[in-house]
Every structure is written in C-alpha cells, then in structure tokens.
Design a protein around this motif. Structure first.
Motif, mmCIF file in Angstrom:
data_model
loop_
_atom_site.group_PDB
_atom_site.id
_atom_site.type_symbol
_atom_site.label_atom_id
_atom_site.label_comp_id
_atom_site.label_asym_id
_atom_site.label_seq_id
_atom_site.Cartn_x
_atom_site.Cartn_y
_atom_site.Cartn_z
ATOM 1 N N TYR A 136 34.124 42.028 41.871
ATOM 2 C CA TYR A 136 33.718 43.257 41.176
ATOM 3 C C TYR A 136 34.385 44.490 41.793
ATOM 4 C CZ TYR A 136 30.159 40.599 38.725
ATOM 5 O OH TYR A 136 29.518 39.709 37.926
ATOM 6 N N VAL A 137 34.494 44.498 43.121
ATOM 7 C CA VAL A 137 35.134 45.654 43.768
ATOM 8 C C VAL A 137 36.596 45.746 43.348
ATOM 9 C CG1 VAL A 137 35.906 46.565 45.985
ATOM 10 C CG2 VAL A 137 33.559 45.793 45.719
ATOM 11 N N ILE A 158 37.959 44.642 40.526
ATOM 12 C CA ILE A 158 38.039 45.123 39.135
ATOM 13 C C ILE A 158 37.843 46.634 39.094
ATOM 14 C CG2 ILE A 158 36.970 45.074 36.853
ATOM 15 C CD1 ILE A 158 36.213 42.268 37.255
ATOM 16 N N SER A 159 36.813 47.124 39.814
ATOM 17 C CA SER A 159 36.526 48.563 39.800
ATOM 18 C C SER A 159 37.717 49.361 40.325
ATOM 19 C CB SER A 159 35.311 48.877 40.666
ATOM 20 O OG SER A 159 34.251 48.039 40.350
ATOM 21 N N CYS A 160 38.280 48.889 41.444
ATOM 22 C CA CYS A 160 39.407 49.615 42.032
ATOM 23 C C CYS A 160 40.599 49.608 41.078
ATOM 24 C CB CYS A 160 39.811 48.998 43.362
ATOM 25 S SG CYS A 160 38.592 49.273 44.632
ATOM 26 N N PHE A 161 40.801 48.463 40.429
ATOM 27 C CA PHE A 161 41.910 48.359 39.472
ATOM 28 C C PHE A 161 41.744 49.408 38.367
ATOM 29 C CE2 PHE A 161 43.266 46.504 35.388
ATOM 30 C CZ PHE A 161 44.633 46.466 35.618
ATOM 31 N N LEU A 162 40.500 49.501 37.818
ATOM 32 C CA LEU A 162 40.239 50.477 36.754
ATOM 33 C C LEU A 162 40.434 51.898 37.256
ATOM 34 C CD1 LEU A 162 37.052 48.952 35.109
ATOM 35 C CD2 LEU A 162 39.338 49.058 34.161
ATOM 36 N N LEU A 163 39.936 52.154 38.484
ATOM 37 C CA LEU A 163 40.036 53.501 39.062
ATOM 38 C C LEU A 163 41.481 53.934 39.194
ATOM 39 C CD1 LEU A 163 37.637 53.906 42.099
ATOM 40 C CD2 LEU A 163 38.096 55.578 40.339
ATOM 41 N N ILE A 164 42.290 53.054 39.776
ATOM 42 C CA ILE A 164 43.682 53.412 40.045
ATOM 43 C C ILE A 164 44.462 53.532 38.743
ATOM 44 C CG2 ILE A 164 45.814 52.598 41.114
ATOM 45 C CD1 ILE A 164 43.880 51.258 43.211
ATOM 46 N N SER A 168 43.329 54.226 35.747
ATOM 47 C CA SER A 168 42.946 55.361 34.907
ATOM 48 C C SER A 168 43.486 56.671 35.446
ATOM 49 C CB SER A 168 41.429 55.449 34.820
ATOM 50 O OG SER A 168 40.917 55.896 36.045
ATOM 51 N N PHE A 225 27.150 45.934 38.583
ATOM 52 C CA PHE A 225 28.500 46.181 38.072
ATOM 53 C C PHE A 225 28.466 46.546 36.589
ATOM 54 C CE2 PHE A 225 32.409 44.572 36.079
ATOM 55 C CZ PHE A 225 33.339 45.341 36.755
ATOM 56 N N LEU A 239 29.580 50.063 34.979
ATOM 57 C CA LEU A 239 30.666 50.069 33.999
ATOM 58 C C LEU A 239 30.210 50.703 32.684
ATOM 59 C CD1 LEU A 239 33.600 49.079 33.949
ATOM 60 C CD2 LEU A 239 32.818 47.077 32.725
ATOM 61 N N GLY A 241 35.665 52.708 36.440
ATOM 62 C CA GLY A 241 35.715 52.136 37.789
ATOM 63 C C GLY A 241 34.901 52.880 38.810
ATOM 64 N N LEU A 242 34.664 54.159 38.600
ATOM 65 C CA LEU A 242 34.010 54.981 39.632
ATOM 66 C C LEU A 242 32.560 54.562 39.872
ATOM 67 C CD1 LEU A 242 34.238 57.477 41.454
ATOM 68 C CD2 LEU A 242 33.414 58.818 39.538
ATOM 69 N N ALA A 276 31.136 51.922 38.586
ATOM 70 C CA ALA A 276 31.087 50.470 38.755
ATOM 71 C C ALA A 276 31.258 50.114 40.222
ATOM 72 C CB ALA A 276 32.167 49.806 37.910
ATOM 73 N N LEU A 277 32.221 50.742 40.883
ATOM 74 C CA LEU A 277 32.465 50.474 42.306
ATOM 75 C C LEU A 277 31.250 50.882 43.140
ATOM 76 C CD1 LEU A 277 34.493 49.671 44.527
ATOM 77 C CD2 LEU A 277 35.210 52.031 44.605
#
Lengths: 279, 168
Positions: free
Chosen positions: A20-21, A23-29, A31, B58, B62, B72-73, B75-76
């Motif tokens: 999950y971390v 995926i989140s980091c991937f989305l963050l970077i 975006s 998560f 999301l 992602g913000l 969600a993380l």
C-alpha cells in the motif's frame, strides 16, 4: 514450499503494508509530475455526481450576491456596447480596406460553474460542470469576472478538472500592462491572494498599483486579460532579474461562475509550433 | 456481526462525504483543517486483523484523495496510521483478554485514556500528512504550526462527536 508459505503468512502484514505504501508513493510522485488518469481525479463519474448535487444546493445560498454582481457587470457591459457601437459607426468608413478586421472571431467563451474548489494545498485544482461534450479540451484557459483563474487539465464527459492559478507547478506568461516587459507568474503556496511575477528584466519600469495582464504569447489566453496589480518589489539574491509581488484580482475562496476560453486558431498555431520543434 | 459491518460501511461513506464536502473547505486561521474521516480508523475494533485495518485505511485514504485531487497523499498517511493504531491503543490501555472484542470508545477505555488515544492518532496523522505534502515547499516550523493546529482541531471535533453519540 511450505516454509515459503509460512514465511509469507507470518510476515503478511509487512507485505500488505509495503504494497500500500508503494502504491501511495507511486500515485504521489506521478501526480506531481504529469497529468494522470481521469478515474483518479475529482472529474470522474462518482465525484461529478456528488459535487454537482451539492453545488446545486449550496448555489442557492449566494444567489443574491451573484445576482448583484451580474447586474453590475451587465450595466458596465451595456455601457461598453453603446460606446463601441458609436466608435464602430465612426470607423466603418475605413473598414473596407482594413486588414485587421476579419469575420472570424478568434476567441470564444464557454460559461461554466465551479462545483468543487480547494485553496489549501501547494498544488490546487478545482472542478467545473462542463466537460468534453461541451467542447472543452485540456489546455484551455479559464477566467472569471475579475481575471485569470486556471488552465483545464483533465476532462470528463460532463465535468473537467482545472489546474488553479494557486498551483506551484503552473506558470503563466504575463506582462505589465502597456509595456513590453514580460515575466512568469507563479504562486508560492502561502496566501491565496498573492502571487509573484518572476524573471522580469532589471531595467523594467513599473509603478506600484500597475495592472498585470496576460502576455498573449500562448494559445491559452488572449493578450490583456487582467491578473492583478503590482504591490512592490521582492528582494532576491539575483541581480539580473526582478521579482514583483502581485495582488491577484480574482478571489479564489469564492469562485463561482467561470468562463473557459476557446481559441479558434489553437490547432493551427500548435501544429506550426510542433513543426518548429522537429527541426 | 452483519449489523456491525453495515454500520461501519455507513460510517465510512458518511465520513468521506463530510470530509470532502464540508471539512476540506473549512480552514481556520489559514492553517487548521479537520481530518474527520480518521474517526473511522479510530473506531475500528481492536481485535480485527492488521491486514484488514491496513486495507480499509488505504481504501479510506484513497477515496478522500480521489475526491479532493490529492492522489496518494491521504492514502499514504492512512496506511501508516493504520499500522500504528494498535501500538497507539495499547500505549494507554493494559493488555487484557477482556479488552479484545471491543471498539475503542469513551466507555470502554475511560475518558482520559480515550482522549490521549484520539489525540495521539490525530497528531500522528497530521504530522505525516503535512510533512509529505509541504516538505519541499515551506519551512519546518510552518509545517509544525499547521500540523499542530490541525491536530487540535481534529481532536476537538472528534471529541465533540463522541460526547454527543455516547452521552450516557
């Protein structure tokens, strides 16, 4: 094999957490660098339904003030139409051989309402209630009654997401009104009514209170759309360029009705630019 | 059991909607924001497996991310908060077999332990969120001010909701 399974089960929490971390980091970077898919933006089907319903309700509460400002701008425009008609009748004699007047109107406006807005992030976006089916495509400029507010980013069928002027990744080409000095306008993430005009030549002449307008060097905005006024100079270490502090004309806290600018020459100009890039 | 699941699903939907439609637009003193939706993570029962808490956290983050254009913000931050939920809970409550099947409330934990638990959860969440979002944009001191103000705001709102719901 059994050992492997035992291992996986024993540490499953770590795997799930890491997954999950990541995926989140991937989305963050992702975006922060590029446009991402429609499904992960507020312009998707669920988001647009929710925001449209609630904005229909909340819009009732400020109808009075909207009405008032519309009447004011209507009166001003009527006045302007009268003035222009008068001028036009004077110039009509010259129109026959003028190269500047053409039948084709270059810029057209599509009116829309803001249905979801944010100002507290370093990279802000807002959502509007018109989309691809109304002829909106990514890259179009967005203005409200006071000035520039953003650029269209992602379009859904009936909604679109706009990169707000209050977005640190977005720069706008601007100039001091009635002067040749061009700079780049950007927001620095603190006050939603202040932005900074960077890369202004050192010798540029300006006065406090001067109006800042779009430069017209892109197909996004026509020349001369209001953005704000000069508040003063900011001290920087750089001696070659000035940085001016700008008070923005639009109030981003209460964005209501906006207009999307459609440039009839956009395709033509962009294709010419692309030809240049290949060479 | 089924009734519980449905009530948790309702809580999830309501909290996400309240966050996106209302709380995202209330910014006190230009820095304090209430992250009401972490109430869902706070309320999840202690005995369900950490994998489930992580997954729900998560998905919760999301959902808020997608509707407020910050992919992602949240969600993380929610994933990290989910993994820290048990340690935060047992920091203020003795390990006890009787405590296993409960969801954390004022009644089951006692007022002060519960307050400390909510405050810790809010503080962890706000710290992670503001550090991830603003680290390359503003000073560390400003991040602490924003995170501190938001922690306080979130804590007070959650406490207020709990006082209303569990009046006896």
């Amino acid at each position: 094999m059994r050992n492997l399974l035992n291992f996986l089960i024993k540490y499953s929490t770590w795997f799930v957490f890491t997954f999950y971390v990541l995926i989140s980091c991937f989305l963050l970077i992702k975006s922060s660098k590029e446009h991402y898919s429609l499904y992960l933006s507020s312009a998707n089907a669920v988001g647009s339904t929710i925001f449209k319903t609630t904005s229909e309700i909340s819009n009732y509460f400020n109808l009075i003030s909207v009405n008032k400002s519309l009447q004011e701008s209507n009166a001003r425009l009527e006045n302007e139409v009268l003035n222009l008609r008068q001028q036009l009748s004077q110039y009509q004699v010259l129109a026959q051989d003028s190269a500047f007047l053409s039948d084709k109107i270059r810029f057209d406006f599509i009116s829309a309402s803001v249905i979801n807005n944010s100002i507290r992030h370093p990279r802000n976006h807002f959502t509007i209630d018109k989309g691809a089916s109304d002829g909106i495509v990514p890259g179009m400029g967005v203005v409200d009654q006071s000035g520039v507010v953003g650029i269209v980013d992602v379009t859904g069928q009936n909604t679109a997401r706009v990169i707000s002027l209050l977005n640190q990744n977005q720069h706008f080409s601007v100039k001091v009104k009635d002067s040749p000095f061009v700079g780049s306008l950007s927001w620095r993430g603190d006050d939603p009514s202040i932005a900074y005009m960077e890369e202004v030549p050192r010798h540029a002449k300006y006065h406090i209170g001067d109006t800042i307008v779009t430069s017209g060097y892109s197909t996004t905005f026509p020349e001369g759309i209001n953005i704000g006024t000069v508040m003063g100079k900011v001290r920087t270490g750089d001696d070659t360029f000035l940085v001016l502090k700008i008070r923005l004309a639009s109030n981003f806290k209460t964005l209501g009705t906006i207009r999307v600018i459609k440039d009839a020459l956009k395709q033509e100009l962009d294709s010419i630019r692309n030809v240049g890039n290949i060479d | 059991m089924n009734k519980d699941v449905i009530s948790y699903i309702c809580l999830f939907v309501i909290l996400v909607l309240v966050q996106v439609l209302l709380m995202n637009h209330i910014v006190l003193f230009n820095s304090a924001v209430c992250f009401i939706f972490i109430y869902f993570l706070i309320k999840l029962p202690i005995n369900i497996s950490v994998n489930w808490v992580l997954t729900l956290g998560f998905i919760l983050g999301l959902s808020v991310d997608i509707l407020s254009d910050t992919p992602g913000l949240n969600a993380l931050s929610c994933t990290i908060l989910a993994v820290l939920k048990r340690p935060a809970f047992f920091a203020y409550v003795q390990h006890d077999d009787q405590m296993r099947n409960i969801s954390p409330t004022m009644g089951t934990m006692g007022f002060f332990s519960y307050c400390k638990y909510i405050f810790t959860m809010s503080a962890i969440y706000c710290m992670i969120l503001y550090f991830v979002e603003f680290i390359s944009y503003i000073d560390i001191a400003d991040i602490f001010i924003k995170a501190g103000a938001s922690t306080l705001f979130t804590f007070l709102v959650i406490l207020a909701i709990d006082s209303l719901v569990y009046r006896n």
